[in-house]
Design an enzyme around this catalytic site. Structure first.
Site, short mmCIF file in Angstrom:
data_model
loop_
_atom_site.label_atom_id
_atom_site.label_comp_id
_atom_site.label_asym_id
_atom_site.label_seq_id
_atom_site.Cartn_x
_atom_site.Cartn_y
_atom_site.Cartn_z
N HIS A 156 -21.15 -18.55 -37.88
CA HIS A 156 -22.37 -18.03 -38.53
C HIS A 156 -23.65 -18.63 -37.93
CE1 HIS A 156 -19.55 -16.77 -41.77
NE2 HIS A 156 -19.04 -17.97 -41.57
N SER A 277 -44.95 -16.41 -17.37
CA SER A 277 -45.77 -15.48 -18.13
C SER A 277 -47.10 -15.31 -17.43
CB SER A 277 -45.97 -16.04 -19.54
OG SER A 277 -47.16 -15.51 -20.11
N LYS A 283 -44.91 -21.18 -19.89
CA LYS A 283 -43.68 -20.42 -20.13
C LYS A 283 -42.71 -20.43 -18.97
CE LYS A 283 -43.71 -18.02 -24.02
NZ LYS A 283 -42.84 -16.93 -24.12
N GLU A 290 -31.82 -12.03 -20.60
CA GLU A 290 -32.31 -10.97 -21.49
C GLU A 290 -32.05 -9.59 -20.89
OE1 GLU A 290 -36.42 -11.85 -22.39
OE2 GLU A 290 -35.88 -13.81 -23.20
#
Ligand code: ARG
Length: 469
Positions: A156, A277, A283, A290
């Site tokens: 979980h 970024s 970043k 992704e």
């Protein structure tokens, strides 16, 4: 507009109709398969006395010159042709004249395209197997190096029990191993040659289908001509298997994205596999993971698309089946590039072992072991569970971990606690004691790693039979 038919027509095809019908923009990818199929076909036609040896030699030389010119970039597969089959035949007739008109004897584009697609997919099944094997190598290497790298195991997404990185990666080894087994299954089931099925009902020429099958490295010819031209099951199986590979890659990507987050910091993705970024200078984003997660949808889409295309098609060939190509090609390209990129990212990723171990120690991942400790001191498990639950509540309240509790405090919850408790609930012990087959303990893991290594040694990547390239 060069097409292979027209005798019974009195009008030119409408330009929009021609364009709508044409498949050359995407089936040009089947060029090598198409030429290889034709080479095998004419070889057999001559062996059977259907063509003369001179005609066969002339066709073979013509096909080989087309092959060479396309490969050298001297001849473009352009949109003046309806499909790749028309392109090859028209160019052959241009080059060798009348003998070229005999290439299509005893053949239809229906069995021709069924063959081309099968050859292409068969090769790609092997490419996929090879890429999976390379990924498994990287996974196993990480397992071998991280037998005692502790980390929390989750259920979980809540910390559950401690495991090791080797054990966690071992789960992915099993998944990608099954993916390879699926490639093997698909290969074996699909490896039958549809050429000779004709348009749907075979032909009156005395073709030797076994000969063509063996020239092209198939186990034999397909058994029913109507099925041969209308079967795309192998492609559906391959798409389903690629969808499963993508699902595995996507789950792994999701974990890496979580591990790479500022909060976790379990891993650091290499600069070469991260992106920045345009606005936030600090970043470093896990874009590859992704994108792999995102591209999974395309491959699922291809599977769903072909299943839907096939569901209403009466026997035998129908033009709907031309729709088997674009999305299947996209799925093959996507799956292959995701496997490659993911393997590269994984092999360069660094682990923050210190952070993983600290995380494993926090979050009461040793609570089950504390209960098991009491069971060993003859407390029934259900009572032990309750006692430890109350201890955890107390620790949360105090902001400490179980091992930070002094023995006398532990004893206020149960008098069976002794000073050996600290050893019994240490991270090392919690992992070490789990030596049942498939567990994270050192001995169990050693056996698992040995089995994984033996599997890779026994199973080199599949290779499609060499055909003319
Ligand atoms: N481009 C077609 C396909 O991909 C080739 C077969 C054409 N056959 C036909 N009967 N029109 O399916």
């Amino acid at each position: 507009m060069a097409q292979l038919w027209g005798g019974r027509f009195t009008k030119e095809t409408e330009k929009a109709v021609y364009d709508f019908n044409a498949s050359i923009s995407f089936d040009k990818r089947l060029f090598h398969e198409d030429v290889n199929g034709s080479l095998a076909h004419v070889t057999m036609l001559a062996k059977q006395g259907i063509l003369t040896v001179e005609e066969k030699d002339s066709i073979v030389a013509g096909l080989e010159s087309i092959l060479k010119d396309v490969d050298d970039g001297k001849l473009l597969i352009d949109h003046r042709y309806e499909d790749v089959h028309s392109f090859v035949e028209a160019n052959l007739i241009d080059r060798i004249g009348d003998a070229g008109k005999k290439l299509h004897t005893g053949r239809s584009r229906n069995d021709q395209v069924a063959l081309d697609m099968r050859l292409y997919a068969r090769n790609q099944v092997c490419v996929t197997d090879q890429l999976l094997r390379e990924l498994l190598e990287v996974i196993l290497h990480t397992m071998e190096e991280n037998r005692d790298t502790y980390m929390p195991g989750f259920t979980h997404l809540q910390k559950a029990q401690p495991v090791t990185l080797a054990h966690h990666y071992g789960a992915y080894f099993e998944m990608f191993k099954r993916d390879r087994q699926r490639m093997q299954d698909i290969y074996e089931r699909m490896n039958y040659c549809p050429l000779g099925a004709g348009a749907l009902a075979g032909t009156t020429y005395p073709l030797d289908r076994d000969c063509v099958a063996s020239l092209l490295g198939f186990a034999g010819p397909t058994l029913n001509s109507m099925d041969s031209v209308s079967d795309r099951d192998y492609l559906l199986e391959f798409l389903a298997a690629m969808a499963t590979i993508m699902m595995h890659l996507s789950r792994f990507s999701e974990e890496i994205i979580i591990w790479n987050s500022n909060e976790y910091q379990f891993v650091e993705i290499d600069d070469a596999y991260s992106t920045g970024s345009s606005i936030m200078p600090q970043k470093k984003n896990p874009d590859i993971a992704e994108l792999v997660r995102g591209k999974t949808g395309r491959v699922y889409g291809a599977l769903m698309s072909l299943l839907t295309t096939m569901k209403g098609i009466p026997l035998a060939y129908n033009k709907d089946m031309q729709e088997d190509k674009e999305m299947a090609f996209d799925a093959m390209d996507t799956c292959a590039s995701c496997l490659k990129l993911f393997t590269g990212m994984l092999s360069t990723m660094k682990f923050r072992k210190d952070r993983m171990a600290v995380s494993a120690m926090k979050g009461f991942t040793n609570a089950t072991d504390l209960a098991d400790y009491l069971v060993a001191k003859e407390v029934p498990f259900r009572d032990a569970h309750g006692i430890v639950g109350r201890i955890v509540l107390h620790c949360i309240d105090q902001g400490i971990s179980i091992e930070e509790m002094p023995l006398k405090d532990l004893r206020t919850f149960c008098d069976r606690f002794d000073k050996d408790v600290y050893q019994a609930i240490s991270l090392e012990t919690c992992v070490e004691k789990r030596n049942t087959v498939g567990g994270p303990g050192l001995i169990a893991m050693e056996n698992e790693i040995k089995a994984c290594r033996a599997y890779l040694n026994d199973r080199p990547a599949m290779k499609a039979p060499e055909l003319t390239r």
